[in-house]
Structure formats: structure tokens, C-alpha cells
Design a protein around this motif. Structure first.
Motif, PDB file in Angstrom:
ATOM      1  N   GLN A   1       0.761  11.491   3.633  1.00 11.52           N
ATOM      2  CA  GLN A   1       0.399  12.154   4.876  1.00 11.52           C
ATOM      3  C   GLN A   1       0.727  13.634   4.796  1.00 11.52           C
ATOM      4  O   GLN A   1       1.875  14.004   4.542  1.00 11.52           O
ATOM      5  CB  GLN A   1       1.127  11.519   6.073  1.00 11.52           C
ATOM      6  CG  GLN A   1       0.695  12.075   7.411  1.00 11.52           C
ATOM      7  CD  GLN A   1       1.401  11.399   8.575  1.00 11.52           C
ATOM      8  OE1 GLN A   1       2.523  10.931   8.442  1.00 11.52           O
ATOM      9  NE2 GLN A   1       0.744  11.349   9.730  1.00 11.52           N
TER      10      GLN A   1
ATOM     11  N   LEU B   1       5.484   5.030  11.115  1.00  5.19           N
ATOM     12  CA  LEU B   1       4.433   4.625  12.032  1.00  5.19           C
ATOM     13  C   LEU B   1       4.801   3.334  12.749  1.00  5.19           C
ATOM     14  O   LEU B   1       5.197   2.357  12.119  1.00  5.19           O
ATOM     15  CB  LEU B   1       3.130   4.414  11.269  1.00  5.19           C
ATOM     16  CG  LEU B   1       2.354   5.671  10.881  1.00  5.19           C
ATOM     17  CD1 LEU B   1       3.032   6.423   9.760  1.00  5.19           C
ATOM     18  CD2 LEU B   1       0.939   5.303  10.492  1.00  5.19           C
TER      19      LEU B   1
ATOM     20  N   LEU C   1       0.852  -1.187   0.000  1.00  6.78           N
ATOM     21  CA  LEU C   1       0.000   0.000   0.000  1.00  6.78           C
ATOM     22  C   LEU C   1       0.889   1.239   0.000  1.00  6.78           C
ATOM     23  O   LEU C   1       1.973   1.231   0.580  1.00  6.78           O
ATOM     24  CB  LEU C   1      -0.900   0.029   1.245  1.00  6.78           C
ATOM     25  CG  LEU C   1      -1.749  -1.221   1.501  1.00  6.78           C
ATOM     26  CD1 LEU C   1      -2.441  -1.115   2.852  1.00  6.78           C
ATOM     27  CD2 LEU C   1      -2.776  -1.402   0.399  1.00  6.78           C
TER      28      LEU C   1
ATOM     29  N   LEU D   1      -2.274   7.595  16.013  1.00  9.12           N
ATOM     30  CA  LEU D   1      -3.217   7.354  14.926  1.00  9.12           C
ATOM     31  C   LEU D   1      -3.989   6.066  15.163  1.00  9.12           C
ATOM     32  O   LEU D   1      -3.400   5.032  15.492  1.00  9.12           O
ATOM     33  CB  LEU D   1      -2.470   7.257  13.591  1.00  9.12           C
ATOM     34  CG  LEU D   1      -1.889   8.558  13.070  1.00  9.12           C
ATOM     35  CD1 LEU D   1      -0.719   8.290  12.136  1.00  9.12           C
ATOM     36  CD2 LEU D   1      -2.963   9.356  12.357  1.00  9.12           C
TER      37      LEU D   1
ATOM     38  N   TYR E   1       0.674   5.384   0.933  1.00  6.93           N
ATOM     39  CA  TYR E   1      -0.091   6.427   1.603  1.00  6.93           C
ATOM     40  C   TYR E   1       0.614   7.764   1.464  1.00  6.93           C
ATOM     41  O   TYR E   1       1.835   7.831   1.322  1.00  6.93           O
ATOM     42  CB  TYR E   1      -0.210   6.131   3.109  1.00  6.93           C
ATOM     43  CG  TYR E   1      -1.118   4.980   3.472  1.00  6.93           C
ATOM     44  CD1 TYR E   1      -0.635   3.681   3.491  1.00  6.93           C
ATOM     45  CD2 TYR E   1      -2.438   5.205   3.831  1.00  6.93           C
ATOM     46  CE1 TYR E   1      -1.465   2.627   3.843  1.00  6.93           C
ATOM     47  CE2 TYR E   1      -3.272   4.153   4.191  1.00  6.93           C
ATOM     48  CZ  TYR E   1      -2.779   2.875   4.185  1.00  6.93           C
ATOM     49  OH  TYR E   1      -3.600   1.836   4.550  1.00  6.93           O
TER      50      TYR E   1
ATOM     51  N   LEU F   1      -4.823   6.782   1.943  1.00 11.88           N
ATOM     52  CA  LEU F   1      -4.440   5.749   0.985  1.00 11.88           C
ATOM     53  C   LEU F   1      -4.436   6.297  -0.438  1.00 11.88           C
ATOM     54  O   LEU F   1      -5.380   6.951  -0.881  1.00 11.88           O
ATOM     55  CB  LEU F   1      -5.413   4.574   1.082  1.00 11.88           C
ATOM     56  CG  LEU F   1      -5.115   3.394   0.164  1.00 11.88           C
ATOM     57  CD1 LEU F   1      -3.836   2.696   0.610  1.00 11.88           C
ATOM     58  CD2 LEU F   1      -6.278   2.411   0.155  1.00 11.88           C
TER      59      LEU F   1
ATOM     60  N   PRO G   1      -2.561   9.447   7.584  1.00  7.73           N
ATOM     61  CA  PRO G   1      -2.217   9.029   6.225  1.00  7.73           C
ATOM     62  C   PRO G   1      -3.470   8.721   5.411  1.00  7.73           C
ATOM     63  O   PRO G   1      -4.437   8.164   5.930  1.00  7.73           O
ATOM     64  CB  PRO G   1      -1.388   7.765   6.446  1.00  7.73           C
ATOM     65  CG  PRO G   1      -0.900   7.849   7.843  1.00  7.73           C
ATOM     66  CD  PRO G   1      -1.984   8.556   8.600  1.00  7.73           C
TER      67      PRO G   1
ATOM     68  N   GLU H   1      -7.247  -2.583   2.633  1.00 11.80           N
ATOM     69  CA  GLU H   1      -6.439  -1.440   3.030  1.00 11.80           C
ATOM     70  C   GLU H   1      -6.793  -1.017   4.451  1.00 11.80           C
ATOM     71  O   GLU H   1      -7.885  -1.273   4.940  1.00 11.80           O
ATOM     72  CB  GLU H   1      -6.706  -0.267   2.076  1.00 11.80           C
ATOM     73  CG  GLU H   1      -6.578  -0.607   0.624  1.00 11.80           C
ATOM     74  CD  GLU H   1      -7.867  -1.136   0.009  1.00 11.80           C
ATOM     75  OE1 GLU H   1      -7.825  -1.564  -1.151  1.00 11.80           O
ATOM     76  OE2 GLU H   1      -8.913  -1.135   0.694  1.00 11.80           O
ATOM     77  N   ALA H   2      -5.867  -0.316   5.085  1.00 13.77           N
ATOM     78  CA  ALA H   2      -6.123   0.293   6.389  1.00 13.77           C
ATOM     79  C   ALA H   2      -6.495   1.750   6.190  1.00 13.77           C
ATOM     80  O   ALA H   2      -5.898   2.441   5.362  1.00 13.77           O
ATOM     81  CB  ALA H   2      -4.886   0.192   7.277  1.00 13.77           C
ATOM     82  N   PHE H   3      -7.501   2.189   6.950  1.00 15.58           N
ATOM     83  CA  PHE H   3      -7.944   3.574   6.870  1.00 15.58           C
ATOM     84  C   PHE H   3      -7.693   4.241   8.221  1.00 15.58           C
ATOM     85  O   PHE H   3      -8.003   3.664   9.266  1.00 15.58           O
ATOM     86  CB  PHE H   3      -9.419   3.643   6.494  1.00 15.58           C
ATOM     87  CG  PHE H   3      -9.697   3.053   5.145  1.00 15.58           C
ATOM     88  CD1 PHE H   3     -10.105   1.732   5.027  1.00 15.58           C
ATOM     89  CD2 PHE H   3      -9.516   3.801   3.999  1.00 15.58           C
ATOM     90  CE1 PHE H   3     -10.342   1.173   3.783  1.00 15.58           C
ATOM     91  CE2 PHE H   3      -9.757   3.248   2.750  1.00 15.58           C
ATOM     92  CZ  PHE H   3     -10.168   1.934   2.644  1.00 15.58           C
ATOM     93  N   PHE H   4      -7.167   5.449   8.166  1.00 15.53           N
ATOM     94  CA  PHE H   4      -6.700   6.119   9.369  1.00 15.53           C
ATOM     95  C   PHE H   4      -7.619   7.250   9.807  1.00 15.53           C
ATOM     96  O   PHE H   4      -8.264   7.901   8.976  1.00 15.53           O
ATOM     97  CB  PHE H   4      -5.303   6.701   9.131  1.00 15.53           C
ATOM     98  CG  PHE H   4      -4.219   5.664   9.099  1.00 15.53           C
ATOM     99  CD1 PHE H   4      -3.949   4.965   7.931  1.00 15.53           C
ATOM    100  CD2 PHE H   4      -3.473   5.369  10.234  1.00 15.53           C
ATOM    101  CE1 PHE H   4      -2.961   4.001   7.894  1.00 15.53           C
ATOM    102  CE2 PHE H   4      -2.484   4.411  10.204  1.00 15.53           C
ATOM    103  CZ  PHE H   4      -2.228   3.722   9.041  1.00 15.53           C
ATOM    104  N   GLY H   5      -7.617   7.490  11.118  1.00 16.89           N
ATOM    105  CA  GLY H   5      -8.238   8.680  11.660  1.00 16.89           C
ATOM    106  C   GLY H   5      -7.338   9.878  11.452  1.00 16.89           C
ATOM    107  O   GLY H   5      -6.247   9.776  10.880  1.00 16.89           O
TER     108      GLY H   5
END
Lengths: 112, 113
Positions: A37, B44, A33, B90, A35, A45, A43, B101-105
């Protein structure tokens, strides 16, 4: 444990130039993936890659899942000022809870 | 559509004080939930993840703990903050059982003074 080496660490480019960055892993990943930021934000996607050799585009961004499954590349064409930020690669291997390992980031600065 | 909320956005706390950061996800059920920390100018680092209510796995031994009292709620806590706990925290989610996928705050900037 898993390690991701991301390069370059930072880039200073002129508006309109193309950008390339990459990540390499010490082990195989099943998913890559990318990302972006922005300062003080989480971050976001950009591109997801699920198969070795896969090449995927999202507007001016193109990313590839390396054949060896140990690397990935992100290219940005014709950079613009809003491309400024930190770009992270992230990889995942088959395992518990879909944990991601993140690269250390590439800081992109675009000058006019 | 799914959304993730994280609060507060910024926090300044004295050394030795407690901490509670909250994250909630909407629009999905039984997500995997994660807490990451990002030191200034760094990548991260995964702190905790959870695959279900009451199920917490710790990645890094430290001064922090996590809890998941409800399906879509993830809390990061500390009883006594240290200066080294400062950073950008996060919360993220992924869909259960799929390699998605990972989704972030939006993140919480914590400064321990």
C-alpha cells in the motif's frame, strides 16, 4: 477470532539491501496474500499463495506459504526507493464469502 | 478486465452529518463485495461484506451500515457521523465461489470534524 501477527512493524534499510518480513496466524489458513500500500492508495496485490509449502516469485519479490499453514514470508531482494510503502499479509480460511484477515503491516523505508 | 471504482476520494464532514460512500465494480458478475476501514498507521478492519444483492453481513457493530442495491454496487452509509468514524475506507471485491485474491479500490479518506 483469527489473529495475524506481522513483523517487523517497520524497517529502515539502505538501497540494495534485502528485506524479509513474516506473518504468523493463530489458526490455519488456506490462502496467503501479500499486498503493498502506497500512501493514500488502496492495497495492491503482490503475490498470492494457495498451497502449503508453495514458493512464488514476482520479480524481486518472493513469498512462501508455510508448511504448517499458519505462517507466510515475504522477501524483497536488492531493494530500491520505490519499494517504500506498507506491506500487508492477508490470510483466508475456508468459510463464507472468502473473507480475509489482514496483518498489521510492515512499514518499509529505503534510504539511498 | 475488471475494475473497481470508489468515490469520493476525500471527504470532510461535520459530526452528526450523514455519510454515503459508493463503490462499483465493472467487468465481472455477482462479485463478493467488502468494506474495510483503516485507521492511521493501522491494518485493515473488515466492516461489511456481501455475497449478493440485498445480502449484507456486518462484522463490527458500529455507527455505519451498508447496502447493495445492484449486483455491482456497494454503498456505505451513516445517518449521523461520529468523530471516531474518521479513517480511510476501502472497498474490495473477490470472485464469487472461488478462493481468489481481493482487489481494492483507491480508497476514501474521511475526516469527521
Amino acid at each position: 477470532g483469527q489473529q495475524l501477527n506481522q513483523s517487523p512493524q517497520s524497517m529502515f534499510i539502505q538501497e540494495g539491501e534485502d528485506v524479509s518480513m513474516n506473518c504468523t496466524s493463530s489458526s490455519i489458513f488456506n490462502t496467503w496474500l501479500w499486498y503493498k500500500q502506497d500512501p493514500g492508495e488502496g492495497p495492491v496485490l503482490l503475490i498470492a499463495l494457495y498451497k502449503a509449502g508453495e514458493l512464488t516469485s514476482n520479480g524481486r519479490l518472493t513469498a512462501q506459504f508455510g508448511i504448517t499453514r499458519k505462517d507466510s514470508f515475504l522477501n524483497i531482494s536488492a531493494s530500491i526507493p520505490s519499494d517504500v510503502g506498507i506491506y500487508f499479509c492477508a490470510g483466508r480460511w475456508s468459510g463464507t464469502a472468502s473473507k480475509l484477515t489482514f496483518g498489521t503491516g510492515t512499514r518499509l523505508q529505503v534510504t539511498l | 478486465s475488471q475494475t473497481i471504482h470508489q468515490w469520493p476520494a476525500t471527504l470532510v464532514q461535520p459530526v452528526g452529518s450523514p455519510l454515503s460512500l459508493e463503490c462499483t465494480v465493472e467487468g465481472t458478475s455477482n462479485p463478493n463485495l467488502y468494506w474495510y476501514r483503516q485507521a492511521a498507521g493501522r491494518g485493515l478492519q473488515l466492516l461489511f461484506y456481501s455475497v449478493g444483492i440485498g445480502q449484507i453481513s456486518s462484522e463490527v457493530p458500529q455507527n455505519l451500515s451498508a447496502s447493495r442495491p445492484q449486483d455491482r454496487q456497494f454503498i456505505l452509509s451513516s445517518k449521523k457521523l461520529l468523530l471516531s468514524d474518521s479513517g480511510f475506507y476501502l472497498c474490495a471485491w473477490t470472485e464469487q465461489g472461488r478462493a481468489t485474491e481481493a482487489f481494492f479500490g483507491q480508497g476514501t479518506r474521511l475526516t469527521v470534524v
